[in-house]
Design a protein around this motif. Sequence first.
Motif, PDB file in Angstrom:
ATOM      1  N   HIS A 167      -7.436  48.218  41.348  1.00 45.34           N
ATOM      2  CA  HIS A 167      -6.411  48.069  42.379  1.00 45.34           C
ATOM      3  C   HIS A 167      -5.114  47.526  41.782  1.00 45.34           C
ATOM      4  O   HIS A 167      -4.012  48.018  42.076  1.00 45.34           O
ATOM      5  CB  HIS A 167      -6.935  47.129  43.469  1.00 45.34           C
ATOM      6  N   ILE A 168      -5.249  46.516  40.898  1.00 46.84           N
ATOM      7  CA  ILE A 168      -4.045  45.935  40.274  1.00 46.84           C
ATOM      8  C   ILE A 168      -3.373  46.974  39.364  1.00 46.84           C
ATOM      9  O   ILE A 168      -2.148  47.129  39.400  1.00 46.84           O
ATOM     10  CB  ILE A 168      -4.407  44.639  39.503  1.00 46.84           C
ATOM     11  N   ALA A 169      -4.190  47.699  38.595  1.00 44.27           N
ATOM     12  CA  ALA A 169      -3.630  48.735  37.716  1.00 44.27           C
ATOM     13  C   ALA A 169      -2.907  49.803  38.548  1.00 44.27           C
ATOM     14  O   ALA A 169      -1.794  50.229  38.203  1.00 44.27           O
ATOM     15  CB  ALA A 169      -4.740  49.373  36.888  1.00 44.27           C
ATOM     16  N   PHE A 170      -3.520  50.204  39.664  1.00 44.17           N
ATOM     17  CA  PHE A 170      -2.940  51.188  40.581  1.00 44.17           C
ATOM     18  C   PHE A 170      -1.578  50.702  41.087  1.00 44.17           C
ATOM     19  O   PHE A 170      -0.590  51.434  41.075  1.00 44.17           O
ATOM     20  CB  PHE A 170      -3.924  51.395  41.748  1.00 44.17           C
ATOM     21  N   ASN A 171      -1.532  49.440  41.498  1.00 44.99           N
ATOM     22  CA  ASN A 171      -0.285  48.868  42.017  1.00 44.99           C
ATOM     23  C   ASN A 171       0.794  48.791  40.927  1.00 44.99           C
ATOM     24  O   ASN A 171       1.953  49.090  41.191  1.00 44.99           O
ATOM     25  CB  ASN A 171      -0.541  47.461  42.564  1.00 44.99           C
ATOM     26  N   ILE A 172       0.377  48.384  39.715  1.00 48.81           N
ATOM     27  CA  ILE A 172       1.360  48.264  38.620  1.00 48.81           C
ATOM     28  C   ILE A 172       1.944  49.644  38.289  1.00 48.81           C
ATOM     29  O   ILE A 172       3.150  49.783  38.088  1.00 48.81           O
ATOM     30  CB  ILE A 172       0.721  47.589  37.378  1.00 48.81           C
TER      31      ILE A 172
END
Lengths: 166, 122
Positions: free
Chosen positions: A146-151
Amino acid sequence: MEKRINISAYQQDHPTSSTKRGSLIRRVARWIYFRLPDLIIYGYVFMYMYTGWAKFMNMATFIKGNSKIPHLGQYAKAIGYGIPTLEVALAVLLIIPVYWVKRSALWASTLLMGVFTIYLSLMVMFAEKKLCHCGGVIEAMGWKTHIAFNIIWLIAGLYALKRKKL
Amino acid sequence: MEKIKKYGKVLLGVAILGAGAGMAHYAQAQKASKLAYQNGEKLEAVTIGKATMRYWVNDQATGKYIEVTTPPNPIENCQEPSPNDCVVQSENASLPSTLDYSQATPANGVQPHPDSDKAFYQ
């Protein structure tokens, strides 16, 4: 004359179908490159509409979930109605073909993505019970994904802002 | 030509908005049907040959338990915000460990099962 000879030599080395395929790939790559900012904007439109709408459909659960967030729980209702409204509004504003509207919407979208990324990072680093009512399939992602997706979307938003000179 | 391009982009944007909302609806429906199926499967596994199941959901506004005809959604109705929002009554003693529902007790205001002589709470 020399030029013509060179061309025929090239054609013998590379059959016609291969040249055509290569040129098609190049053309598609060029098309994507030139339209990448627009594609990113449409990506934001889809994503915010999807997640915003999903939150509206699960409003009660979303507000209940927000009430458990440390320090922010007291604003659960305001956040519960505010976030999906903002997401849907941004999705709509991003398609309006007026320069300053689109510019403000893209800035706000990228900023909101930054806020979501900070929230997720803080949650992963400090919270014992991790909470994410992010809407739809997005909340089914793992925390790191999720964090990678957002970044990725955050970088894409900044890139679109730079390329579009918005 | 420029005008057509401009309107074309807006139309594409509207289509994407619609697709986003549609996808959200679809994902929600999928999630609900999956949950209902899992719930049904669990219920079937523990209720074959048993007395009729009864379900109660706590009304957050009044604090009273209301009987519902279908199994309550374990996540939306039972676990949030507190873990004791739902009660289930059955003759099957293994129910609480296999279902995500809380125990029904007389303190919850749940009446004994009318179809069973040895109705009990769990």
